[in-house]
Design an enzyme around this catalytic site. Structure first.
Site, short mmCIF file in Angstrom:
data_model
loop_
_atom_site.label_atom_id
_atom_site.label_comp_id
_atom_site.label_asym_id
_atom_site.label_seq_id
_atom_site.Cartn_x
_atom_site.Cartn_y
_atom_site.Cartn_z
N GLU A 83 74.45 5.94 23.02
CA GLU A 83 73.98 6.97 23.96
C GLU A 83 73.70 6.32 25.31
O GLU A 83 72.94 5.35 25.40
CB GLU A 83 72.71 7.62 23.42
CG GLU A 83 72.15 8.68 24.36
CD GLU A 83 70.85 9.27 23.87
OE1 GLU A 83 69.85 8.54 23.75
OE2 GLU A 83 70.85 10.49 23.59
N CYS B 285 69.97 15.61 25.89
CA CYS B 285 70.27 15.05 24.56
C CYS B 285 71.47 15.74 23.93
O CYS B 285 72.20 15.16 23.15
CB CYS B 285 69.07 15.24 23.66
SG CYS B 285 68.67 16.96 23.51
N LYS C 262 51.12 14.21 24.77
CA LYS C 262 51.34 12.97 25.52
C LYS C 262 52.71 13.10 26.20
O LYS C 262 53.74 12.80 25.60
CB LYS C 262 51.34 11.78 24.57
CG LYS C 262 50.86 10.46 25.19
CD LYS C 262 51.68 9.96 26.34
CE LYS C 262 53.02 9.40 25.89
NZ LYS C 262 53.84 9.02 27.07
N GLU D 22 63.09 15.13 17.16
CA GLU D 22 64.34 15.50 17.84
C GLU D 22 64.75 14.29 18.67
O GLU D 22 64.05 13.94 19.63
CB GLU D 22 64.13 16.73 18.71
CG GLU D 22 63.84 17.97 17.89
CD GLU D 22 63.66 19.20 18.76
OE1 GLU D 22 63.22 20.22 18.22
OE2 GLU D 22 63.96 19.13 19.97
N1 LIG Z 1 67.02 15.85 20.27
C1 LIG Z 1 66.45 16.43 21.32
O1 LIG Z 1 66.18 17.64 21.33
C2 LIG Z 1 66.14 15.59 22.52
C3 LIG Z 1 65.73 16.26 23.67
C4 LIG Z 1 65.46 15.48 24.82
C5 LIG Z 1 65.60 14.11 24.82
N2 LIG Z 1 65.99 13.49 23.69
C6 LIG Z 1 66.18 12.05 23.70
O2 LIG Z 1 65.11 11.42 24.43
C7 LIG Z 1 65.59 10.24 25.09
C8 LIG Z 1 65.22 10.29 26.55
O3 LIG Z 1 63.84 10.53 26.68
P1 LIG Z 1 62.81 9.31 26.87
O4 LIG Z 1 63.47 8.18 27.58
O5 LIG Z 1 61.53 9.87 27.40
O6 LIG Z 1 62.58 8.85 25.36
P2 LIG Z 1 61.55 7.75 24.88
O7 LIG Z 1 61.75 7.66 23.44
O8 LIG Z 1 61.63 6.52 25.71
O9 LIG Z 1 60.08 8.39 25.19
C9 LIG Z 1 59.76 9.67 24.72
C10 LIG Z 1 58.25 9.76 24.67
O10 LIG Z 1 57.77 8.86 23.67
C11 LIG Z 1 56.73 8.06 24.19
N3 LIG Z 1 56.76 6.81 23.43
C12 LIG Z 1 57.57 5.75 23.63
N4 LIG Z 1 57.33 4.79 22.70
C13 LIG Z 1 56.33 5.27 21.90
C14 LIG Z 1 55.61 4.75 20.77
N5 LIG Z 1 55.88 3.56 20.26
N6 LIG Z 1 54.64 5.53 20.21
C15 LIG Z 1 54.35 6.76 20.72
N7 LIG Z 1 54.99 7.30 21.79
C16 LIG Z 1 55.96 6.56 22.36
C17 LIG Z 1 57.06 7.95 25.65
O11 LIG Z 1 55.93 7.58 26.40
C18 LIG Z 1 57.52 9.37 25.94
O12 LIG Z 1 56.41 10.22 26.14
C19 LIG Z 1 67.10 10.26 24.88
O13 LIG Z 1 67.45 9.40 23.82
C20 LIG Z 1 67.41 11.69 24.49
O14 LIG Z 1 68.58 11.79 23.69
C21 LIG Z 1 66.29 14.21 22.53
O1 LIG Z 2 67.76 17.19 26.38
C1 LIG Z 2 67.73 17.84 25.34
C2 LIG Z 2 67.48 19.24 25.31
C3 LIG Z 2 66.93 19.80 24.21
C4 LIG Z 2 66.81 21.22 24.18
C5 LIG Z 2 65.96 21.85 23.33
O2 LIG Z 2 65.14 21.18 22.52
C6 LIG Z 2 65.91 23.30 23.27
O3 LIG Z 2 66.77 23.99 23.90
O4 LIG Z 2 65.01 23.82 22.59
#
Ligand SMILES: NC(=O)c1ccc[n+]([C@@H]2O[C@H](COP(=O)([O-])OP(=O)(O)OC[C@H]3O[C@@H](n4cnc5c(N)ncnc54)[C@H](O)[C@@H]3O)[C@@H](O)[C@H]2O)c1
Ligand SMILES: O=C/C=C/C=C(\O)C(=O)O
Length: 488
Positions: free
Chosen positions: A392, A288, A178, A254
């Site tokens: 964040e 992230c 998804k 993550e």
């Molecule tokens: N730790 C990591 O490796 C990492 C990497 C990339 C992004 N992020 C984090 O992701 C965030 C940005 O991405 P985003 O805005 O897409 O995040 P988000 O949490 O809004 O959405 C991520 C995904 O989850 C889905 N989603 C949302 N609510 C849901 C629910 N209740 N049940 C199931 N699925 C659901 C969304 O449709 C999307 O596909 C930032 O906080 C960033 O720090 C973390």
């Molecule tokens: O925005 C976050 C990036 C995450 C990176 C990874 O999960 C990776 O390098 O495997």
């Protein structure tokens, strides 16, 4: 107008409800695609196809053959790099440099690393003595976990989705992906390439939609889904954990971060600026692992601030079709409003705005006026308990704070609910080892940023995640293990 359909059981198909939603270009603010929204029937069809594939040719395929097929898939992704790049940059507004150098190459790498690893990874063996003297052999057996729900974000869509699909398939699972509603294109395109290389139908499925009361939530609650691997915001992780609780669905998360960079007076200043320019402003700060808090040892504070300002002011705003653009738009109008709300909050709290703090002033008629661009922004002067320093923001912005002692800066760096990554700039490697070992995070870079060895454990502590993925650590989540004890 492009249409992104669902990809279920090896075929593209419309959502049974006929519902679609718009995909808007971050660069121009214009609609660029219709996306089919999967609801209960579609989600069920995708999960059933994935479950059936476990008992079909994929489930019966010898591990070496499966890994060879994934290596072929990686080659096919490389061969279609231009198509994946175009799909990604139009969805995200990424500059072509980021997509070409980071995003798309990682798509192929995320399959190669795990295909190679699985071919060469065995299991534990322990011989035990027994009272009758004949002993016993303990063998660790691995089997696939089953159907894995992969829920991925928009900030690095192809990299982050394949970072989960790679190990899942290498371990013999099947997946229902998804992708974020903001970035449907590359996950959809990958279905075509899966068919091209001969990945059996049902192994890889894509359902588009949103989170709550849509495809995302439905996937996390489906009884035939055996595990959920999720990358996204911390609060979304909390929601998914609740949704997946009934049926005890295993999760690997993550999540968000509020990552510090610590610049010591003995740092190489050129290196410090090069590293923090990338960690603060790459991908328009939508990373992230990016830096939103910088701590600089007092003797070099003014010089550092001045040089980072110069770097930020030198960035060229533009979408993927603007030659030489070095910073793109934010992903959506909604996300830009979120980032701008922090820009306003910082000003209201009395921050010193070293540079930026608003929206770029493009010429009349410039396409970028309709895109979701913001100024790269640097603040100083706020207290550590300010929301700017604690929450964040996920934009091209950072707050810089001076410090005087190691103890003080370690305490400030760790004073956060997050624990994803930290970046240290020092030429004193004893200090790097000492301070790095005290960072309460999953990943510390010294004199570098975003150097990723895919064999290492990757993930966050505290509110930044649950579990680690990468190398053999991915086996923890993507396989079930049996200890077979053989009385000799
Ligand atoms: N730790 C990591 O490796 C990492 C990497 C990339 C992004 N992020 C984090 O992701 C965030 C940005 O991405 P985003 O805005 O897409 O995040 P988000 O949490 O809004 O959405 C991520 C995904 O989850 C889905 N989603 C949302 N609510 C849901 C629910 N209740 N049940 C199931 N699925 C659901 C969304 O449709 C999307 O596909 C930032 O906080 C960033 O720090 C973390
Ligand atoms: O925005 C976050 C990036 C995450 C990176 C990874 O999960 C990776 O390098 O495997």
């Amino acid at each position: 107008m492009t249409t992104h359909k669902l990809f279920i059981d090896g075929e593209y198909r419309a959502a049974k409800s006929g519902k679609t939603f718009d995909k808007i270009s971050p660069s121009t603010g214009k609609k660029i695609a219709d996306v089919h929204e999967a609801l209960a029937e579609d989600v069920n069809d995708a999960v059933e196809a994935a479950a059936a594939a476990l008992n079909g040719p994929w489930g019966k395929m010898p591990k070496a053959e499966r890994c060879d097929l994934l290596m072929k898939l990686a080659d096919a992704i490389d061969a279609r790099k231009a198509d994946f790049m175009e799909a990604e940059v139009q969805d995200t507004g990424h500059t072509r440099g980021f997509a070409e150098k980071v995003e798309i190459p990682r798509g192929a790498a995320n399959f190669r690393i795990f295909a190679e690893m699985l071919k060469n990874t065995g299991g534990e063996y322990f011989h035990m003595d027994t009272h009758d003297g004949t002993g016993a052999a303990n063998l660790e057996l691995h089997r696939p976990k089953g159907v894995i729900g992969v829920i991925s974000p928009w900030n690095a869509p192809f990299l982050l989705m394949t970072w989960k699909v790679g190990p899942a398939l290498a371990c013999g699972n099947t997946v229902v992906v998804k992708p974020s509603e903001e970035s449907p294109a590359t996950a959809t395109l990958l279905g075509e390439v899966m068919n091209e290389v001969g990945i059996p139908k049902g192994v890889y499925n894509v359902i588009h939609g949103f989170g709550p009361e849509s495809a995302g939530e439905l996937l996390t609650q489906h009884p035939k889904v055996n595990g959920i691997t999720f990358t996204g915001e911390t609060r979304t992780g909390e929601a998914i954990m609740k949704q997946a609780a009934i049926g005890l669905r295993d999760v690997s998360f993550e999540l968000g971060g509020k990552n510090p960079a610590i610049v010591f007076a003995d740092a190489d200043m050129d290196k410090a600026i090069e590293v923090t320019m990338r960690s603060c402003f790459a991908n328009t700060g939508q990373v992230c692992l990016g830096t939103e808090r910088i701590y600089v040892e007092r003797p070099i504070f003014d010089e550092f601030v001045s040089r980072l300002k110069a770097g930020a002011d030198g960035l060229k705003q533009g979408g993927p079709d603007t030659d030489g653009a070095t910073i793109g738009p934010l992903i959506s109008a909604e996300h830009r409003e979120k980032v701008l709300s922090y820009y306003k909050k910082a000003a209201d709290l009395g921050a010193t705005i070293v540079t930026g703090g608003g929206v770029p002033d493009f010429p009349e008629g410039d396409y970028r006026n309709e895109g979701f661009f913001v100024e790269p922004t640097i603040w100083t002067g706020l207290p550590e308990d300010s929301p700017i320093v604690r929450e964040e923001i996920f934009g091209p912005c950072c707050h810089i704070q001076p410090f005087d002692t190691e103890e003080e800066v370690i305490a400030m760096a760790n004073d956060t609910n997050y624990g994803l990554s930290a970046t240290l700039l020092t030429e004193n490697l004893g200090r790097a080892h000492r301070v790095g070992g005290k960072m309460e995070v999953g990943l510390v870079w010294v004199n570098s940023w975003f150097l990723r060895d895919l064999r290492t454990a990757f993930g966050g502590s505290k509110s930044s995640g649950i579990g680690r993925e990468g190398g053999v650590h991915s086996l923890e989540f993507y396989t079930e293990r049996t200890n077979l004890c053989l009385k000799l």
